[in-house]
Design a protein around this motif. Structure first.
Motif, PDB file in Angstrom:
ATOM      1  N   ALA A 125      64.161  49.578  30.815  1.00  0.00           N
ATOM      2  CA  ALA A 125      63.557  50.458  32.074  1.00  0.00           C
ATOM      3  C   ALA A 125      62.762  52.195  31.499  1.00  0.00           C
ATOM      4  N   LEU A 126      63.408  52.351  29.779  1.00  0.00           N
ATOM      5  CA  LEU A 126      62.346  53.625  29.489  1.00  0.00           C
ATOM      6  C   LEU A 126      61.417  52.824  29.311  1.00  0.00           C
ATOM      7  N   VAL A 127      61.115  51.777  28.841  1.00  0.00           N
ATOM      8  CA  VAL A 127      59.478  51.549  28.740  1.00  0.00           C
ATOM      9  C   VAL A 127      58.094  51.601  30.311  1.00  0.00           C
ATOM     10  N   ALA A 128      58.991  51.333  30.779  1.00  0.00           N
ATOM     11  CA  ALA A 128      58.401  51.212  31.772  1.00  0.00           C
ATOM     12  C   ALA A 128      57.802  52.417  32.764  1.00  0.00           C
ATOM     13  N   SER A 129      58.984  53.574  32.759  1.00  0.00           N
ATOM     14  CA  SER A 129      59.440  54.874  32.605  1.00  0.00           C
ATOM     15  C   SER A 129      58.161  55.496  31.816  1.00  0.00           C
ATOM     16  N   LEU A 130      57.760  55.418  30.932  1.00  0.00           N
ATOM     17  CA  LEU A 130      57.241  56.171  29.757  1.00  0.00           C
ATOM     18  C   LEU A 130      55.052  55.494  30.552  1.00  0.00           C
TER      19      LEU A 130
ATOM     20  N   GLU B 172      49.442  44.106  37.074  1.00  0.00           N
ATOM     21  CA  GLU B 172      50.388  44.546  36.968  1.00  0.00           C
ATOM     22  C   GLU B 172      51.537  44.606  35.796  1.00  0.00           C
ATOM     23  N   VAL B 173      51.787  44.908  34.894  1.00  0.00           N
ATOM     24  CA  VAL B 173      52.801  44.004  33.770  1.00  0.00           C
ATOM     25  C   VAL B 173      54.409  45.664  34.285  1.00  0.00           C
ATOM     26  N   LEU B 174      54.542  45.084  34.763  1.00  0.00           N
ATOM     27  CA  LEU B 174      55.953  45.697  35.184  1.00  0.00           C
ATOM     28  C   LEU B 174      56.679  45.801  34.401  1.00  0.00           C
ATOM     29  N   ASP B 175      57.484  45.472  33.346  1.00  0.00           N
ATOM     30  CA  ASP B 175      58.665  45.982  32.360  1.00  0.00           C
ATOM     31  C   ASP B 175      57.220  46.896  31.988  1.00  0.00           C
ATOM     32  N   ALA B 176      56.407  47.351  31.407  1.00  0.00           N
ATOM     33  CA  ALA B 176      55.709  47.941  30.293  1.00  0.00           C
ATOM     34  C   ALA B 176      54.872  49.018  31.272  1.00  0.00           C
ATOM     35  N   GLY B 177      55.280  49.033  32.715  1.00  0.00           N
ATOM     36  CA  GLY B 177      54.995  50.097  33.243  1.00  0.00           C
ATOM     37  C   GLY B 177      53.059  50.747  32.704  1.00  0.00           C
ATOM     38  N   GLY B 178      52.295  49.380  33.190  1.00  0.00           N
ATOM     39  CA  GLY B 178      50.487  49.236  33.066  1.00  0.00           C
ATOM     40  C   GLY B 178      50.179  48.428  34.065  1.00  0.00           C
TER      41      GLY B 178
ATOM     42  N   ALA C  53      54.022  40.558  37.419  1.00  0.00           N
ATOM     43  CA  ALA C  53      54.661  39.923  35.873  1.00  0.00           C
ATOM     44  C   ALA C  53      55.076  41.261  34.902  1.00  0.00           C
ATOM     45  N   ASN C  54      56.658  40.875  35.089  1.00  0.00           N
ATOM     46  CA  ASN C  54      56.618  41.569  33.405  1.00  0.00           C
ATOM     47  C   ASN C  54      56.235  40.343  31.809  1.00  0.00           C
TER      48      ASN C  54
END
Length: 153
Positions: A14-19, A61-67, A97-98
């Motif tokens: 989750a830290l990756v998406a947060s950043l 959207e790359v959900l788990d990367a926050g992009g 998706a992730n």
């Protein structure tokens, strides 16, 4: 895929998406539009399908990367969209998706239908446009790369 290699299902921390959500998103849009233009230029994307994309807007959207990557197809080119007054708030079609699901899709390890029905890929927007994109992806014939064994001496 050669050598039995497969991309596992994973989710970035989750830290990756947060950043990732705090970083500028325009580089993603520019990179994706550039890659799609290169694919079109070398003939990987069918011209008849590309014509059906004219004036349409997209969001990946790359959900788990926050992009996020926003782009459109206009006048024969994929063009990045910036969050600006001219940029549509709601894209005609969005994919979420992730990272692992997108990698599996690109590697042709999984097809869009399987990822969609397993709820790993979300597709929202114009259904007919979604089918055009799916058929375009199915029609792409990726060049075969040499196997890793060919490089071993």
């Amino acid at each position: 895929m050669s050598q039995g290699f497969s991309i596992p299902r994973f989710k970035l921390p989750a830290l990756v998406a947060s950043l990732g959500t705090r970083l500028p998103q325009w580089p993603h849009s520019l990179a994706l539009a550039t890659g799609l233009n290169a694919a079109a230029r070398i003939g990987l994307l069918p011209d008849d399908s590309l014509a059906l994309l004219e004036g349409r807007s997209f969001l990946v959207e790359v959900l788990d990367a926050g992009g996020q990557a926003r782009f459109t197809y206009r006048d024969g080119l994929f063009r990045p969209l910036w969050k600006a007054p001219k940029s549509p708030e709601t894209p005609d079609l969005s994919f979420s998706a992730n990272l692992s699901a997108f990698l599996q899709l690109l590697a042709r390890q999984e097809d869009p239908d399987t990822l969609f029905f397993s709820r790993e890929l979300s597709i929202v927007g114009d259904t007919e446009l979604g089918l055009v994109i799916k058929n375009m992806l199915d029609a792409v014939e990726l060049p075969q790369l040499p196997s890793l064994a060919a490089f071993r001496s």
